[in-house]
Design an enzyme around this catalytic site. Sequence first.
Site, PDB file in Angstrom:
ATOM      1  N   ILE A  50      -8.322   8.860 -26.114  1.00  0.00           N
ATOM      2  CA  ILE A  50      -7.760   8.497 -27.417  1.00  0.00           C
ATOM      3  C   ILE A  50      -6.439   9.198 -27.705  1.00  0.00           C
ATOM      4  O   ILE A  50      -5.640   8.730 -28.524  1.00  0.00           O
ATOM      5  CB  ILE A  50      -8.782   8.820 -28.533  1.00  0.00           C
ATOM      6  CG1 ILE A  50      -8.389   8.173 -29.872  1.00  0.00           C
ATOM      7  CG2 ILE A  50      -8.949  10.325 -28.683  1.00  0.00           C
ATOM      8  CD1 ILE A  50      -8.472   6.670 -29.870  1.00  0.00           C
ATOM      9  N   TYR A  51      -6.160  10.321 -27.014  1.00  0.00           N
ATOM     10  CA  TYR A  51      -4.964  11.105 -27.310  1.00  0.00           C
ATOM     11  C   TYR A  51      -3.691  10.347 -26.916  1.00  0.00           C
ATOM     12  O   TYR A  51      -3.677   9.587 -25.944  1.00  0.00           O
ATOM     13  CB  TYR A  51      -4.971  12.431 -26.562  1.00  0.00           C
ATOM     14  CG  TYR A  51      -6.048  13.406 -26.959  1.00  0.00           C
ATOM     15  CD1 TYR A  51      -6.771  13.270 -28.146  1.00  0.00           C
ATOM     16  CD2 TYR A  51      -6.345  14.490 -26.145  1.00  0.00           C
ATOM     17  CE1 TYR A  51      -7.754  14.175 -28.491  1.00  0.00           C
ATOM     18  CE2 TYR A  51      -7.328  15.413 -26.487  1.00  0.00           C
ATOM     19  CZ  TYR A  51      -8.033  15.246 -27.658  1.00  0.00           C
ATOM     20  OH  TYR A  51      -9.008  16.143 -28.007  1.00  0.00           O
ATOM     21  N   GLY A  52      -2.631  10.596 -27.687  1.00  0.00           N
ATOM     22  CA  GLY A  52      -1.348   9.994 -27.352  1.00  0.00           C
ATOM     23  C   GLY A  52      -1.310   8.506 -27.588  1.00  0.00           C
ATOM     24  O   GLY A  52      -0.855   7.742 -26.727  1.00  0.00           O
TER      25      GLY A  52
END
Length: 330
Positions: free
Chosen positions: A71-73
């Site tokens: 989910i990051y970035g």
Amino acid sequence: MTNPEAGAHAAGTQAAGSTPAHRTLGHSGLSVSAVGLGCNNFGGRLDQTATTAVVRRALDAGITLFDTADIYGNRGGSEEMLGRALGPERRNIILASKFGMDMGDGQQGARPEYIRQALEASLRRLGTDYLDLYQLHRPDPQTPIEDTLGTLNDLVQQGLVRAVGVSNMPAADVRAADALARQHGWARFTSCQDEHSLLVRDIETDLIPAARDLNLGLLPYFPLASGLLTGKYHAGQPLPDGARITGSQGAQDRYLTPQNWTVVENLRTFAQAQGHTLLELAFSWLLSFPETSSVIAGATRPEQIDANVAAATWTLSADERAEVDRITRA
């Protein structure tokens, strides 16, 4: 498959200079640097050039645990940029990612078929054929934990994942999941990634005792309370431009309370009286818990890596820990 053993280091050793010590990650046998790199800024606050600069400095500083999530970035950006930045160095580190958050189009949770899809996508973005640690980012109430654990065990057996962990799961559920895995002879969770800092100590009531009983490694996130424990914030003074908490109203509402300001100033005074900084206290206090395997800390500039590694070198005495308890629980 890339050699998975190359990322291992002797537990409890410390090289000369500012290289961080290493600790064993729960019962997995994996050895990780006591200070890890949280990669949530990659692909969001940082572009590829800045990401690569931070990653290279982390490698040079001896950090071996790199923690990201699908989910990051902006959904995938962190994994893609981290994979490019690591390149052939991937074989020399412990690479951790997570799954379960909303990736769009209903892609979320811990259903068996989705776990496999999510892992394939993460491996592709990271440019690797295995993960050292694969973590359930948050519990999925719609999927029986037995289904999730069975699938994660299959991934371990297939050599796609070396160890599995969980994040943000209540202690009672962690214990239940461990009992179920033991019953079936499946791979057990070896780590718990949860918020823990001088200002947020909730997990000490139930989760840390569970980690101690089950030999799980704790991976604290938000160790600096969105920057409030870095030492660069002072009560009654303007927030510095460009700082993380300055640009987040949610973080300000949560952390910048009158009580926290009082605690932070008292902790700063205490640390200085011992010849240390607030930043050193924040890291070293977390590492004073035997259950802590690595403190997950993000960075937006290479010099922050050096500061984080250097901060984790204070061994607190029993009296110093007692004084911290008095200050933070007043």
